[in-house]
Write an enzyme that holds these catalytic residues in place. Sequence first.
Site, mmCIF file in Angstrom:
data_model
loop_
_atom_site.group_PDB
_atom_site.id
_atom_site.type_symbol
_atom_site.label_atom_id
_atom_site.label_comp_id
_atom_site.label_asym_id
_atom_site.label_seq_id
_atom_site.Cartn_x
_atom_site.Cartn_y
_atom_site.Cartn_z
ATOM 1 N N GLY A 10 31.680 -33.268 -12.708
ATOM 2 C CA GLY A 10 32.667 -32.247 -12.342
ATOM 3 C C GLY A 10 33.850 -32.814 -11.573
ATOM 4 O O GLY A 10 33.917 -34.019 -11.270
ATOM 5 N N LEU A 12 34.959 -32.296 -8.402
ATOM 6 C CA LEU A 12 34.710 -32.785 -7.053
ATOM 7 C C LEU A 12 33.626 -33.863 -7.041
ATOM 8 O O LEU A 12 33.758 -34.901 -6.385
ATOM 9 C CB LEU A 12 34.312 -31.618 -6.147
ATOM 10 C CG LEU A 12 34.545 -31.895 -4.689
ATOM 11 C CD1 LEU A 12 35.657 -31.008 -4.175
ATOM 12 C CD2 LEU A 12 33.303 -31.672 -3.874
ATOM 13 N N ASP A 47 18.859 -30.887 -14.915
ATOM 14 C CA ASP A 47 19.376 -29.520 -15.028
ATOM 15 C C ASP A 47 19.105 -28.751 -13.731
ATOM 16 O O ASP A 47 17.948 -28.569 -13.357
ATOM 17 C CB ASP A 47 18.684 -28.836 -16.217
ATOM 18 C CG ASP A 47 19.285 -27.474 -16.520
ATOM 19 O OD1 ASP A 47 20.011 -26.928 -15.657
ATOM 20 O OD2 ASP A 47 19.031 -26.967 -17.622
ATOM 21 N N ALA A 71 27.461 -26.743 -9.934
ATOM 22 C CA ALA A 71 27.421 -25.276 -9.932
ATOM 23 C C ALA A 71 27.949 -24.769 -11.268
ATOM 24 O O ALA A 71 28.685 -25.484 -11.958
ATOM 25 C CB ALA A 71 28.293 -24.720 -8.806
ATOM 26 N N THR A 73 30.687 -22.851 -12.493
ATOM 27 C CA THR A 73 31.952 -22.492 -11.833
ATOM 28 C C THR A 73 32.836 -21.576 -12.679
ATOM 29 O O THR A 73 33.912 -21.193 -12.233
ATOM 30 C CB THR A 73 32.750 -23.773 -11.488
ATOM 31 O OG1 THR A 73 32.962 -24.506 -12.707
ATOM 32 C CG2 THR A 73 32.022 -24.634 -10.502
ATOM 33 N N THR A 112 32.588 -21.984 -1.789
ATOM 34 C CA THR A 112 33.878 -21.471 -2.266
ATOM 35 C C THR A 112 34.491 -20.415 -1.351
ATOM 36 O O THR A 112 33.764 -19.671 -0.678
ATOM 37 C CB THR A 112 33.654 -20.852 -3.669
ATOM 38 O OG1 THR A 112 34.845 -20.160 -4.066
ATOM 39 C CG2 THR A 112 32.511 -19.855 -3.697
ATOM 40 N N ASP A 113 35.810 -20.310 -1.412
ATOM 41 C CA ASP A 113 36.536 -19.219 -0.735
ATOM 42 C C ASP A 113 36.168 -17.859 -1.331
ATOM 43 O O ASP A 113 36.402 -16.825 -0.708
ATOM 44 C CB ASP A 113 38.045 -19.453 -0.867
ATOM 45 C CG ASP A 113 38.503 -19.598 -2.311
ATOM 46 O OD1 ASP A 113 37.710 -20.080 -3.144
ATOM 47 O OD2 ASP A 113 39.651 -19.220 -2.615
ATOM 48 N N TYR A 135 29.576 -14.786 -9.658
ATOM 49 C CA TYR A 135 29.824 -16.154 -9.158
ATOM 50 C C TYR A 135 29.810 -16.141 -7.635
ATOM 51 O O TYR A 135 29.083 -16.922 -6.995
ATOM 52 C CB TYR A 135 31.159 -16.674 -9.693
ATOM 53 C CG TYR A 135 31.607 -17.974 -9.050
ATOM 54 C CD1 TYR A 135 30.957 -19.170 -9.336
ATOM 55 C CD2 TYR A 135 32.677 -17.997 -8.151
ATOM 56 C CE1 TYR A 135 31.357 -20.362 -8.737
ATOM 57 C CE2 TYR A 135 33.076 -19.185 -7.554
ATOM 58 C CZ TYR A 135 32.423 -20.361 -7.843
ATOM 59 O OH TYR A 135 32.817 -21.538 -7.238
ATOM 60 N N LYS A 139 27.036 -17.903 -5.210
ATOM 61 C CA LYS A 139 27.451 -19.012 -4.349
ATOM 62 C C LYS A 139 27.094 -18.692 -2.892
ATOM 63 O O LYS A 139 26.671 -19.568 -2.145
ATOM 64 C CB LYS A 139 28.953 -19.278 -4.485
ATOM 65 C CG LYS A 139 29.372 -19.915 -5.808
ATOM 66 C CD LYS A 139 28.783 -21.286 -6.034
ATOM 67 C CE LYS A 139 29.310 -22.311 -5.043
ATOM 68 N NZ LYS A 139 28.704 -23.656 -5.279
HETATM 69 N N1 LIG Z 1 36.723 -25.535 -9.380
HETATM 70 C C1 LIG Z 1 37.162 -24.730 -8.427
HETATM 71 O O1 LIG Z 1 38.291 -24.245 -8.481
HETATM 72 C C2 LIG Z 1 36.291 -24.410 -7.244
HETATM 73 C C3 LIG Z 1 36.783 -23.522 -6.296
HETATM 74 C C4 LIG Z 1 36.005 -23.249 -5.167
HETATM 75 C C5 LIG Z 1 34.772 -23.845 -5.023
HETATM 76 N N2 LIG Z 1 34.308 -24.676 -5.974
HETATM 77 C C6 LIG Z 1 32.981 -25.271 -5.778
HETATM 78 O O2 LIG Z 1 33.140 -26.670 -5.719
HETATM 79 C C7 LIG Z 1 31.952 -27.307 -6.209
HETATM 80 C C8 LIG Z 1 32.345 -28.347 -7.231
HETATM 81 O O3 LIG Z 1 32.909 -27.696 -8.373
HETATM 82 P P1 LIG Z 1 34.036 -28.381 -9.245
HETATM 83 O O4 LIG Z 1 35.321 -27.881 -8.778
HETATM 84 O O5 LIG Z 1 33.806 -29.849 -9.264
HETATM 85 O O6 LIG Z 1 33.751 -27.701 -10.645
HETATM 86 P P2 LIG Z 1 33.233 -28.315 -12.002
HETATM 87 O O7 LIG Z 1 34.189 -29.356 -12.452
HETATM 88 O O8 LIG Z 1 32.945 -27.156 -12.896
HETATM 89 O O9 LIG Z 1 31.886 -29.046 -11.593
HETATM 90 C C9 LIG Z 1 30.643 -28.423 -11.564
HETATM 91 C C10 LIG Z 1 29.640 -29.358 -12.210
HETATM 92 O O10 LIG Z 1 28.345 -28.732 -12.191
HETATM 93 C C11 LIG Z 1 27.723 -29.036 -13.406
HETATM 94 N N3 LIG Z 1 26.687 -28.075 -13.795
HETATM 95 C C12 LIG Z 1 26.844 -26.802 -14.224
HETATM 96 N N4 LIG Z 1 25.655 -26.292 -14.579
HETATM 97 C C13 LIG Z 1 24.727 -27.264 -14.375
HETATM 98 C C14 LIG Z 1 23.344 -27.337 -14.567
HETATM 99 N N5 LIG Z 1 22.628 -26.307 -15.060
HETATM 100 N N6 LIG Z 1 22.698 -28.501 -14.286
HETATM 101 C C15 LIG Z 1 23.401 -29.559 -13.820
HETATM 102 N N7 LIG Z 1 24.728 -29.553 -13.601
HETATM 103 C C16 LIG Z 1 25.388 -28.411 -13.886
HETATM 104 C C17 LIG Z 1 28.848 -29.004 -14.439
HETATM 105 O O11 LIG Z 1 28.414 -29.728 -15.566
HETATM 106 P P3 LIG Z 1 29.322 -29.834 -16.877
HETATM 107 O O12 LIG Z 1 30.465 -30.734 -16.481
HETATM 108 O O13 LIG Z 1 28.405 -30.473 -17.859
HETATM 109 O O14 LIG Z 1 29.757 -28.452 -17.200
HETATM 110 C C18 LIG Z 1 29.989 -29.644 -13.672
HETATM 111 O O15 LIG Z 1 30.050 -31.032 -13.895
HETATM 112 C C19 LIG Z 1 31.064 -26.182 -6.752
HETATM 113 O O16 LIG Z 1 30.131 -25.852 -5.757
HETATM 114 C C20 LIG Z 1 32.028 -25.028 -6.932
HETATM 115 O O17 LIG Z 1 31.369 -23.782 -6.829
HETATM 116 C C21 LIG Z 1 35.050 -25.004 -7.079
#
Ligand SMILES: NC(=O)c1ccc[n+]([C@@H]2O[C@H](COP(=O)([O-])OP(=O)(O)OC[C@H]3O[C@@H](n4cnc5c(N)ncnc54)[C@H](OP(=O)(O)O)[C@@H]3O)[C@@H](O)[C@H]2O)c1
Length: 297
Positions: A10, A12, A47, A71, A73, A112-113, A135, A139
Amino acid sequence: MRVAVTGANGLLGGEAVAQLAGRHQVLALGRGPCRLSPGPFAWADADLGDGSSAERALLAFRAEAVLHAGALTDVDGCERDPEAAWRVNVGGTEQVARACRRLSARLVAVSTDYVFDGEAGPYGEDDVPNPRGAYARTKRCGEEAALLLAPGAAVARVAVVYSGRPGAKPTFATRVVEKLSRGEPVKAFSDQLVSPTLAANGAAMCLELLLETRHAGVLHASGATVLDRVDFARRLARRFGLAGEIVPVRTAEVKLLAPRPLRGGLRVDRAAALLRNRPLPVDEAIERFHAEWRRRP
Ligand SMILES: NC(=O)c1ccc[n+]([C@@H]2O[C@H](COP(=O)([O-])OP(=O)(O)OC[C@H]3O[C@@H](n4cnc5c(N)ncnc54)[C@H](OP(=O)(O)O)[C@@H]3O)[C@@H](O)[C@H]2O)c1
């Protein structure tokens, strides 16, 4: 130190692995194959939604510190399938937190916010969450799972994550740049106040929180500037020298499955006081995003 990162494919998590690799013994966890550039880290296909495989991988690795960035997301996807959202965002955090408890490992769980309803932001750590939608609610429950099951854990809240790293998934920021570059107009919400977080900056703050502090409880680790998405898009356009049209849209005009917080945003004074890696003001973050973008093949 043995450091594990979930959600490593992902935005982050991928950044966190890149920043850790070579400095620590790193286990990157994700579902399916690794999509990161090769580096000095091990990969575990685990997973978060199956109740046990992430926990098993962390135990086998004997993790000493875990950044839990995995997560579901997709906010509207979670609304469509709340069971999957619960399995991954709550059950996945539970697995990770259980492993940390058994290993006496330090845990930082990323959140998350969206745990706030967006009636009266920007929000500080002491404001009371009121999540709306699947979501947001999963979270929020994940936060509690981390704090309850892994003693001394921290929850790091970020918002609107974006990255220019090669291979990073598309986000609002990358779509703005790509569409304007093609001469297409870009729609942006004028009534959503957010704290955009450059993944590299968010990951650096989360890792410092994880490895260099004992801070327990919630910490806001987003970018430092609260602004609406039109303003964010205009600043991106200005830095990239793109002249195209940015069309302001109100959230209520668009059919979205899940509710979105409107007056959101996070206060980051505590992170700024606690951490060496400070939350970046938006134009500084965009400058780094621009540099990341230029390194793309
Ligand atoms: N993105 C945003 O704008 C945002 C905003 C606020 C908070 N957050 C929080 O920040 C954190 C990091 O998110 P991110 O921004 O890096 O988003 P992201 O790019 O969607 O990363 C989330 C990762 O979790 C993986 N995932 C989803 N389902 C899974 C499962 N069943 N088993 C194992 N891995 C799984 C996804 O895998 P795949 O790559 O294979 O889909 C993805 O690589 C999360 O806690 C998110 O809730 C994100």
